[in-house]
Design an enzyme around this catalytic site. Structure first.
Site, PDB file in Angstrom:
ATOM      1  N   HIS C  71      40.906  25.485  48.831  1.00 49.06           N
ATOM      2  CA  HIS C  71      40.214  26.579  48.161  1.00 49.06           C
ATOM      3  C   HIS C  71      39.194  27.244  49.092  1.00 49.06           C
ATOM      4  CE1 HIS C  71      38.809  28.579  44.522  1.00 49.06           C
ATOM      5  NE2 HIS C  71      37.589  28.412  44.988  1.00 49.06           N
ATOM      6  N   GLU C 115      39.995  37.484  42.258  1.00 51.85           N
ATOM      7  CA  GLU C 115      39.929  36.037  42.464  1.00 51.85           C
ATOM      8  C   GLU C 115      40.544  35.305  41.284  1.00 51.85           C
ATOM      9  OE1 GLU C 115      36.930  34.219  45.064  1.00 51.85           O
ATOM     10  OE2 GLU C 115      36.087  33.543  43.176  1.00 51.85           O
ATOM     11  N   HIS C 117      41.094  32.070  38.648  1.00 50.87           N
ATOM     12  CA  HIS C 117      40.460  30.928  37.987  1.00 50.87           C
ATOM     13  C   HIS C 117      41.529  30.240  37.154  1.00 50.87           C
ATOM     14  CE1 HIS C 117      36.127  29.557  37.013  1.00 50.87           C
ATOM     15  NE2 HIS C 117      36.467  29.288  38.248  1.00 50.87           N
ATOM     16  N   HIS C 119      43.296  27.047  37.309  1.00 45.86           N
ATOM     17  CA  HIS C 119      43.188  25.684  36.776  1.00 45.86           C
ATOM     18  C   HIS C 119      42.109  25.558  35.701  1.00 45.86           C
ATOM     19  CE1 HIS C 119      45.542  25.014  40.392  1.00 45.86           C
ATOM     20  NE2 HIS C 119      45.834  23.801  39.976  1.00 45.86           N
ATOM     21  N   GLN C 262      32.538  23.955  33.455  1.00 48.50           N
ATOM     22  CA  GLN C 262      31.474  24.936  33.631  1.00 48.50           C
ATOM     23  C   GLN C 262      31.474  25.877  32.450  1.00 48.50           C
ATOM     24  OE1 GLN C 262      32.879  27.080  36.993  1.00 48.50           O
ATOM     25  NE2 GLN C 262      33.913  25.239  37.701  1.00 48.50           N
ATOM     26  N   ASP C 512      44.222  41.214  47.373  1.00 50.47           N
ATOM     27  CA  ASP C 512      45.376  40.431  46.934  1.00 50.47           C
ATOM     28  C   ASP C 512      44.930  39.073  46.425  1.00 50.47           C
ATOM     29  OD1 ASP C 512      44.561  39.322  49.272  1.00 50.47           O
ATOM     30  OD2 ASP C 512      46.545  39.149  50.164  1.00 50.47           O
TER      31      ASP C 512
END
Ligand SMILES: Nc1ncnc2c1ncn2[C@@H]1O[C@H](COP(=O)(O)OP(=O)(O)O)[C@@H](O)[C@H]1O
Ligand SMILES: [Mg+2]
Lengths: 230, 79, 752, 79
Positions: C71, C115, C117, C119, C262, C512
């Site tokens: 990551h 971006e 997210h 998982h 979170q 991308d």
């Protein structure tokens, strides 16, 4: 005409409201921080903008309504000042008791953002005088808690005193098109002296031909006309 | 001291969230559910140790902020 | 766990190591097994031992695992990402910062990024998606830009899969819950359903912001002895282990690995935005970096690394939400809504006044130092003492073996269809019905600059206070990428280019979000390499450099990978709103097709949705023809020759014509083709095509321009009536609308 | 039978609502409030009269719908 927008942490339509007021009045609207305790002199209108004051945590508008500035706003209203609350601003107004009722979660339980049609139920107010009687206008809503409720006695009073400013309707003005389950299709209500208006839809978001509609602009025009003749 | 405040909708006030839960329970195959109401529970840690002193304070908190008494009732519980 | 003999750590500098190595009895002993639990491969652990000449402390191991996981380090993808075009006269800042920065004239810039997210959203859809939105918004305002638009590209499993509805409901309300409260209009995105995503949904969030081109903020620290300031929410144990988990393939043990989820707090984020922008305007900010995955670790190292400085952190000063947090936990916490910045010491009072105004926690948690050192102290102890440059500089980089994807077999016999019926089926399907159910849960008009709302080609947002506007789109066709990664990669960019062009916008640049399976499998790596090749070629040919991006690998469950899904987010510019083209034609208009039709049915929506067949090759993309077609449409728009335009993508001309009819509330008639079958003509997915609508009077000028540019242009039908007619068959607009508008609610089981 | 279900955030999970309430109480002049957590209370009317039969049913409702067990705990109370 001197106007001001109250800014709470979490307000997010403060700029939109500022732009609409400035455009309509030709004088820059002032921004007033919620922690202030006094208002500038000579204001003609105070606007409570949309958004999520204090994250809308606990209840929408609840914490905002207890901000330091709101005491002065209430005094201003009680002295006969004009106060416009849109969306979260409407919620703040009901939480302070300046307008009756409460705004509950939408009947569909979801946030809803779309254009709605509103029937102008009364032109007897500075906010609605520029609209033709019984006219239908189009403005967006964007809220999760716009389901207006009042007790039956107050509803009767609102009706008797002609204080329901806008109701949701279909494009042709017939019954329907209520996006949130509000009682009696109520989208906006006036105070007893007709100078405080709370409404869920956002007139400031459709007051510009570039954005595909100008119906909202007349609300501000009505205000300007009122002040000019006052 | 720990206090718990329960805020519930007044009788007669429609509770769309409760209704949705009831409906969803039905869909999930739970039958025999006749009514569901959703409320809030607010847990507060207070420095105050004396219940008789804490109680009026908590009541004031409810009246001033925690409940909207136009549509909600509240109940205070102290440990 | 494997019981392979552990490689011995280097013995040599033992005395020195003992002196420096912080020892806390409560901390687990660092072994290769523990390193493996942190996702570090044996050779990676050995690299650490060699680098330090000693065994790392527990906190140090955590820091390495965070910095070196897929990551953060891009270790599998870096080699290939380097081949992408990232330059152009319009580019102010390409990949490497929090977001890309592109010039839009008049001293203004658009700042954007996408971006994933994935998982976290699968584990807790509401919070996972919400914090994904929070993260991307932070990336944008960290650069000094006020977010003005958001999009979200979502991929879910089969509609009938037992988890799908809950994921869709949770993800959509999470995105809305966060973005609506923050106050950014969510104006576009994608939603797709395919069984390949049954065990791994994709949530790709895009955000764009507006800034003055000369007031962009970067992460490189500068100046020695400058205070490192922490701003925002308090640190909790949120997501400790999260960055490591996001790079591990799912398996049955996921319940055990689950870190504290979170939780997003959009209200704090909104205050953080306003405070940061005020702080930047005050001149107090030297450099700034948001805390994302492995928050404090990655942000501090990045600021030091980019500024060629060391950083010293004093964890005692970090505002904590929970008691007894260890150095390890603080360094790896993924608590949201936090920023790290280097501030001008002489502006401290001004900075403090701003933090107080917004009621945000802040603390001086360290300082920049001259030495190349990352020093972390907690209590009386040194918890980490590492060479800072080497932390990112020596991160492993792999040239993973890959095999090219085999050429697809040709499509078998396609049965004859009744085109209007097929159209209705397609438009009622979860994949091609209206996404209104989704976007009505997003505030798409806040900020009062949204000109074209969701539901059209690209969304268009006015640049506040000007007559300029920006167009946004997000595209990829994973079916194509699976069948033919190179063409699929090209196609994703080409479709984005088309969506922008069909709105009248000049394509500017691209971000991308590359979502793939396990890169340790050569076939998956082959998909990755192929898609990047195609994306690179297309971005070059269409002059849409990649200015930012994100890679999400290991999207697999029990060995079964997602379809290769390189989501392309693209931004275009309208120099004036007068150049705007909408999708809604006028009554009586002629319907014209731009581009060549060969009737390509391989991997088409028709085959998959009507016959459950995923056959054939992806449609080839002729990038030169794409560029020319886009230019032609924009030219038509500028000259005021057309009333509407719409690009052809999934479902070909039939779907495009119907979408235009639905947008206008007027019927359309498209005539059949002399040689192509109805399936090929109405539902073929040849690329580089648009439908435009125009008044008959403009036909000569349209034709003239097409001939001059050698672009195929032909009249295929007309606008009018209350039916959609495809060749010999028709469906009423009312029926079609019911199918189209009701599709999503039907899929969610909400149709009564 | 009436049952009450209390749904609370797990320890360590951020509670922005609770924080905002605590802050607002402070602004209103209530001091001595050290922590606030907000949870839900769901009141259910069940046809079932037997507690031992109701309990597993309620537990299942919590696990399947009423609580998000990834971040929330629940507690069941029956009259
Ligand atoms: N998740 C989403 N959020 C907001 N808008 C969406 C979302 N998914 C799709 N849309 C909108 O719905 C419309 C149709 O989407 P799509 O079929 O993917 O468009 P296209 O084929 O033109 O790329 C577009 O305007 C798109 O932005
Ligand atoms: Mg399109």
């Amino acid at each position: 005409m001197k106007t001001a927008v109250i800014v709470f942490p979490g307000s997010n339509c403060d700029r939109d409201m500022e732009v609409a007021l400035t455009q309509a009045t030709g004088t820059p609207a002032q921004r007033i921080w919620h922690k202030d305790s006094t208002l500038p002199d000579g204001l003609d209108l105070i606007a409570l903008p949309g958004g999520f004051s204090f994250g809308d945590y606990l209840r929408c508008g609840a914490i905002g309504a207890r901000s330091p500035i709101m005491k002065s706003v209430a005094e201003f209203a009680n002295r006969g000042g004009h106060v416009l609350g849109v969306c979260n601003g409407f919620q703040v107004l009901t939480e302070t008791g300046l307008l009756p009722g409460a705004l509950m979660m939408n009947a569909g339980l979801k946030f809803v953002c779309r254009d709605v049609h509103l029937k102008v139920e009364t032109t007897d107010s500075p906010y609605t005088r520029a609209y033709g009687n019984g006219g239908v206008i189009r403005v967006p809503v964007a809220h999760h808690e716009g389901n207006y409720i009042v007790d039956d006695a107050t509803l009767e009073t609102l009706k008797a005193e002609d204080r329901i400013a806008f109701t949701y309707c279909r494009p042709d003005g017939t019954e329907g098109g209520n996006p949130n389950g509000a009682m009696a299709d109520i989208a906006g209500v006036l105070s007893g002296n007709r100078r405080v208006l709370g409404m869920m839809p956002h007139p400031e978001r459709l007051a510009d031909p570039r954005l595909g509609g100008e119906d909202g602009a007349k609300l501000f025009k009505g205000l300007v006309d009122t002040m000019a003749t006052a | 001291m720990k206090a718990r405040i329960f805020v519930t909708l007044k009788n007669g006030v429609l509770d769309p969230q409760g209704q949705a839960i009831a409906h969803a329970l039905g869909t999930l195959g739970f039958d025999g559910v006749s009514d569901v109401r959703q409320g809030k529970m607010i847990e507060i840690d207070l420095d105050e140790k004396d219940k008789t002193k804490a109680e009026p304070k908590l009541t004031e908190m409810c009246e001033k902020l925690l409940a909207n008494t136009v549509i909600e009732n509240y109940r205070i519980e102290m440990d | 766990m494997s019981e392979k003999p552990l490689k011995k750590p280097a013995e040599k500098p033992k005395a020195k190591a003992a002196a420096r190595k912080p020892a806390t009895p409560a901390e687990p002993e660092v072994t290769q097994a523990l390193a493996a639990e942190h996702g570090l491969k044996p050779d990676e652990y050995q690299r650490i031992l060699d680098l330090l000449g000693r065994t790392p402390s527990f906190t140090e191991l955590g820091i390495f695992s965070a910095m070196w996981n897929e990551h953060c380090s891009y270790k599998s993808s870096k080699k290939h990402l380097r081949t992408l075009p990232t330059d152009g006269p319009q580019v102010i800042c390409g990949p490497g910062e929090n977001a890309g920065v592109v010039d839009i004239g008049d001293g203004q810039a658009v700042v954007f990024k996408m971006e994933s997210h994935n998982h976290p959203s699968y584990i807790e859809p509401y919070q996972g998606a919400a914090t994904g939105v929070g993260g991307i918004l932070r990336d944008v305002f960290t650069m000094g830009a006020r977010p003005i638009a958001a999009m979200n590209a979502l991929s879910f499993g089969a509609p009938e899969h037992p988890k799908t509805r809950a994921l869709v409901g949770g993800v959509v309300s999470g995105i809305g819950g966060y973005g609506n409260c923050f106050g950014v209009p969510t104006v576009g995105g994608e939603v797709r359903f395919h069984p390949a995503y049954n065990g791994n949904c994709l949530v790709n969030a895009f955000a764009a912001g507006l800034a003055d081109a000369d007031k962009i903020f970067y992460s490189a620290a500068s100046g020695i002895g400058m205070p490192v300031v922490y701003l925002g929410a308090k640190t909790g144990r949120d997501g400790v282990g999260g960055a490591t988990m996001a790079s591990a393939e799912f398996d049955e043990g996921i319940e055990e690995k689950r870190p504290t989820v979170q939780v997003g707090d959009p209200f704090t984020e909104k205050r953080l935005l306003e405070a940061c922008l005020e702080l930047m305007a005050s001149g107090a900010v030297i450099s700034i970096q948001d805390m994302g995955a492995a928050g404090l670790t990655c942000s501090a190292v990045e600021m030091g690394d980019k500024g060629a400085l060391g950083v010293e952190l004093d964890l005692d000063a970090v505002p904590c939400r929970e008691a007894g947090m260890t150095a390890y936990e603080m360094m790896l916490s993924e608590s949201q809504e936090r920023m790290l910045m280097v501030l001008r010491p002489d502006k401290e009072d001004e900075a403090k006044a701003i933090f107080d105004k917004w009621d945000l926690d802040f603390a001086i948690v360290g300082k920049t130092i001259a030495e190349d050192r990352f020093l972390v102290r907690h209590g009386a102890e040194t918890k980490a003492d590492l060479p800072l440059k080497a932390l990112s500089g020596t991160a492993p980089e792999y040239d993973r073996p890959w095999v090219p994807t085999a050429a697809a077999k040709p499509v078998g016999e396609v049965p004859a269809i009744a085109p209007a019926e097929a159209l209705k089926t397609l438009l009622a399907s979860p994949n091609y019905c209206s996404r209104r159910w989704v976007w009505e849960q997003y505030d798409n008009t806040v900020m009062a600059d949204t000109v074209i709302r969701p539901g059209s080609d690209a969304a268009v947002v006015r640049v506040h206070g000007t007559e300029k506007a920006l167009a946004f789109t997000s595209d990829v066709t994973p079916r194509y990428c699976f069948a033919n990664p190179v063409e699929g990669g090209k196609q994703a960019v080409a479709e984005a280019y088309r969506n922008l062009s069909a709105s009248g916008a000049r394509p500017l640049a691209t971000t991308d979000n590359l979502n793939f399976g396990n890169p340790e499998k050569s076939a998956i790596m082959g998909q990755f390499v192929g898609c990047i090749q195609g994306i690179g070629e297309a971005c070059r040919a269409l002059d849409m450099p990649i200015v930012s991006g994100n890679v999400s690998l290991y999207n697999e469950t029990d060995g079964s990978a997602i379809l290769p899904t390189p989501t392309i987010g693209a931004v275009g510019l309208l120099a004036s709103l007068d150049e705007l083209i909408t999708m809604a034609p006028g009554d009586g208009d002629a319907l014209m097709l731009i581009g060549a039709s060969a009737g390509h049915l391989g991997q088409s929506a028709l085959l998959w949705e009507l016959f459950g067949r995923a056959e054939g090759d992806a449609p080839p993309v002729d990038l030169r023809a794409e560029a020319k077609a886009g230019e032609l449409v924009r030219y038509f728009g500028k000259q005021g020759l057309i009333t509407a335009a719409h690009d052809l993508s999934d479902g070909g001309m039939g779907v495009a014509a119907a979408e235009m009819a639905l947008a206008a509330g007027i019927g359309v008639t498209v005539t059949g083709h002399a040689t192509l079958s109805d399936a090929e003509w109405f539902f073929g997915e040849d690329q580089g095509r648009y439908l435009v609508a125009c008044d008959d009077a403009h036909l000569p000028r349209l034709t003239e321009a097409a001939i001059a540019t050698q672009m195929p242009l032909r009249r295929v039908g007309s606008v009018g009536g209350s039916k959609v007619t495809l060749g010999e068959s028709a469906v009423s607009l009312t029926d079609l609308e019911a199918a189209f508008e009701g599709g999503f609610a039907r899929m969610m089981g909400e149709d009564g």
